[in-house]
Design a protein around this motif. Structure first.
Motif, PDB file in Angstrom:
ATOM      1  N   GLY A 166     -25.229 -18.002  -3.373  1.00  0.00           N
ATOM      2  CA  GLY A 166     -23.845 -18.481  -3.325  1.00  0.00           C
ATOM      3  C   GLY A 166     -22.928 -17.706  -4.270  1.00  0.00           C
ATOM      4  N   PRO A 167     -23.265 -17.649  -5.565  1.00  0.00           N
ATOM      5  CA  PRO A 167     -22.420 -16.883  -6.480  1.00  0.00           C
ATOM      6  C   PRO A 167     -22.374 -15.383  -6.156  1.00  0.00           C
ATOM      7  N   VAL A 168     -23.486 -14.825  -5.683  1.00  0.00           N
ATOM      8  CA  VAL A 168     -23.491 -13.401  -5.316  1.00  0.00           C
ATOM      9  C   VAL A 168     -22.528 -13.165  -4.150  1.00  0.00           C
ATOM     10  N   ALA A 169     -22.541 -14.059  -3.161  1.00  0.00           N
ATOM     11  CA  ALA A 169     -21.627 -13.936  -2.023  1.00  0.00           C
ATOM     12  C   ALA A 169     -20.173 -14.042  -2.479  1.00  0.00           C
ATOM     13  N   ILE A 170     -19.895 -14.925  -3.418  1.00  0.00           N
ATOM     14  CA  ILE A 170     -18.534 -15.088  -3.924  1.00  0.00           C
ATOM     15  C   ILE A 170     -18.072 -13.825  -4.650  1.00  0.00           C
ATOM     16  N   VAL A 171     -18.937 -13.266  -5.472  1.00  0.00           N
ATOM     17  CA  VAL A 171     -18.588 -12.056  -6.229  1.00  0.00           C
ATOM     18  C   VAL A 171     -18.377 -10.877  -5.283  1.00  0.00           C
ATOM     19  N   LEU A 172     -19.276 -10.699  -4.310  1.00  0.00           N
ATOM     20  CA  LEU A 172     -19.133  -9.589  -3.369  1.00  0.00           C
ATOM     21  C   LEU A 172     -17.872  -9.716  -2.523  1.00  0.00           C
ATOM     22  N   ALA A 173     -17.584 -10.926  -2.064  1.00  0.00           N
ATOM     23  CA  ALA A 173     -16.377 -11.133  -1.265  1.00  0.00           C
ATOM     24  C   ALA A 173     -15.118 -10.869  -2.090  1.00  0.00           C
ATOM     25  N   SER A 174     -15.118 -11.327  -3.322  1.00  0.00           N
ATOM     26  CA  SER A 174     -13.955 -11.092  -4.187  1.00  0.00           C
ATOM     27  C   SER A 174     -13.762  -9.609  -4.460  1.00  0.00           C
ATOM     28  N   ALA A 175     -14.854  -8.902  -4.716  1.00  0.00           N
ATOM     29  CA  ALA A 175     -14.767  -7.459  -4.961  1.00  0.00           C
ATOM     30  C   ALA A 175     -14.293  -6.718  -3.712  1.00  0.00           C
ATOM     31  N   ALA A 176     -14.769  -7.129  -2.543  1.00  0.00           N
ATOM     32  CA  ALA A 176     -14.345  -6.481  -1.300  1.00  0.00           C
ATOM     33  C   ALA A 176     -12.860  -6.710  -1.049  1.00  0.00           C
ATOM     34  N   LEU A 177     -12.394  -7.916  -1.292  1.00  0.00           N
ATOM     35  CA  LEU A 177     -10.973  -8.202  -1.104  1.00  0.00           C
ATOM     36  C   LEU A 177     -10.121  -7.449  -2.122  1.00  0.00           C
ATOM     37  N   TRP A 178     -10.609  -7.358  -3.340  1.00  0.00           N
ATOM     38  CA  TRP A 178      -9.872  -6.652  -4.385  1.00  0.00           C
ATOM     39  C   TRP A 178      -9.778  -5.158  -4.078  1.00  0.00           C
ATOM     40  N   ARG A 179     -10.833  -4.593  -3.480  1.00  0.00           N
ATOM     41  CA  ARG A 179     -10.829  -3.170  -3.125  1.00  0.00           C
ATOM     42  C   ARG A 179     -10.089  -2.889  -1.824  1.00  0.00           C
ATOM     43  N   GLY A 180      -9.647  -3.901  -1.135  1.00  0.00           N
ATOM     44  CA  GLY A 180      -8.864  -3.695   0.082  1.00  0.00           C
ATOM     45  C   GLY A 180      -9.697  -3.388   1.305  1.00  0.00           C
ATOM     46  N   THR A 181     -10.679  -4.205   1.576  1.00  0.00           N
ATOM     47  CA  THR A 181     -11.536  -3.987   2.724  1.00  0.00           C
ATOM     48  C   THR A 181     -10.774  -4.136   4.036  1.00  0.00           C
ATOM     49  N   ALA A 182     -11.244  -3.437   5.041  1.00  0.00           N
ATOM     50  CA  ALA A 182     -10.671  -3.581   6.377  1.00  0.00           C
ATOM     51  C   ALA A 182     -11.248  -4.810   7.072  1.00  0.00           C
ATOM     52  N   ARG A 183     -12.332  -5.344   6.548  1.00  0.00           N
ATOM     53  CA  ARG A 183     -12.995  -6.518   7.121  1.00  0.00           C
ATOM     54  C   ARG A 183     -12.667  -7.761   6.301  1.00  0.00           C
ATOM     55  N   ARG A 184     -11.383  -8.067   6.232  1.00  0.00           N
ATOM     56  CA  ARG A 184     -10.934  -9.198   5.427  1.00  0.00           C
ATOM     57  C   ARG A 184     -11.490 -10.527   5.937  1.00  0.00           C
ATOM     58  N   GLY A 185     -11.615 -10.647   7.253  1.00  0.00           N
ATOM     59  CA  GLY A 185     -12.141 -11.880   7.827  1.00  0.00           C
ATOM     60  C   GLY A 185     -13.567 -12.149   7.378  1.00  0.00           C
ATOM     61  N   ARG A 186     -14.386 -11.103   7.395  1.00  0.00           N
ATOM     62  CA  ARG A 186     -15.774 -11.270   6.947  1.00  0.00           C
ATOM     63  C   ARG A 186     -15.818 -11.581   5.453  1.00  0.00           C
ATOM     64  N   ALA A 187     -14.935 -10.971   4.692  1.00  0.00           N
ATOM     65  CA  ALA A 187     -14.911 -11.235   3.257  1.00  0.00           C
ATOM     66  C   ALA A 187     -14.515 -12.686   2.987  1.00  0.00           C
ATOM     67  N   PHE A 188     -13.516 -13.184   3.716  1.00  0.00           N
ATOM     68  CA  PHE A 188     -13.115 -14.576   3.532  1.00  0.00           C
ATOM     69  C   PHE A 188     -14.207 -15.537   4.002  1.00  0.00           C
ATOM     70  N   LEU A 189     -14.906 -15.186   5.081  1.00  0.00           N
ATOM     71  CA  LEU A 189     -16.038 -16.008   5.520  1.00  0.00           C
ATOM     72  C   LEU A 189     -17.140 -16.011   4.465  1.00  0.00           C
ATOM     73  N   GLY A 190     -17.415 -14.844   3.885  1.00  0.00           N
ATOM     74  CA  GLY A 190     -18.420 -14.766   2.824  1.00  0.00           C
ATOM     75  C   GLY A 190     -18.026 -15.583   1.616  1.00  0.00           C
ATOM     76  N   LEU A 191     -16.756 -15.559   1.283  1.00  0.00           N
ATOM     77  CA  LEU A 191     -16.251 -16.361   0.165  1.00  0.00           C
ATOM     78  C   LEU A 191     -16.413 -17.852   0.459  1.00  0.00           C
ATOM     79  N   GLY A 192     -16.030 -18.251   1.655  1.00  0.00           N
ATOM     80  CA  GLY A 192     -16.162 -19.657   2.036  1.00  0.00           C
ATOM     81  C   GLY A 192     -17.611 -20.106   2.098  1.00  0.00           C
TER      82      GLY A 192
END
Length: 88
Positions: A39-65
């Motif tokens: 859970g925490p690893v998924a939150i950290v990875l999703a936050s880092a992906a969003l911060w870096r400007g990923t093109a897969r924002r939907g997957r990052a938000f799903l990973g965060l959720g």
């Protein structure tokens, strides 16, 4: 000539996209096993992906959720069992 700058940029985007997908997969897997870790690893990875400007924002938000859901499932089972872990 600047041939290295576009390569770094595309590698950075690929890394961010990979983090978004990894956060989704780990968050989904965390609903079944090792949610206290995944859970925490998924939150950290999703936050880092969003911060870096990923093109897969939907997957990052799903990973965060899903990462947050992992922790909420853990808390719910801990409350139900009155223990620090849970099992099927």
């Amino acid at each position: 000539m600047h041939f290295t700058a576009p390569a770094r940029r595309s590698t950075g985007l690929r890394d961010a996209d990979g983090m978004a997908v990894a956060s989704f997969v780990l968050g989904l897997l965390g609903l079944l096993v090792l949610n206290v870790v995944l859970g925490p690893v998924a939150i950290v990875l999703a936050s880092a992906a969003l911060w870096r400007g990923t093109a897969r924002r939907g997957r990052a938000f799903l990973g965060l959720g899903l990462g947050v859901a992992d922790l909420l499932v853990l808390i719910a089972f801990m409350q139900a069992d009155q223990t620090l872990s849970w099992s099927f």
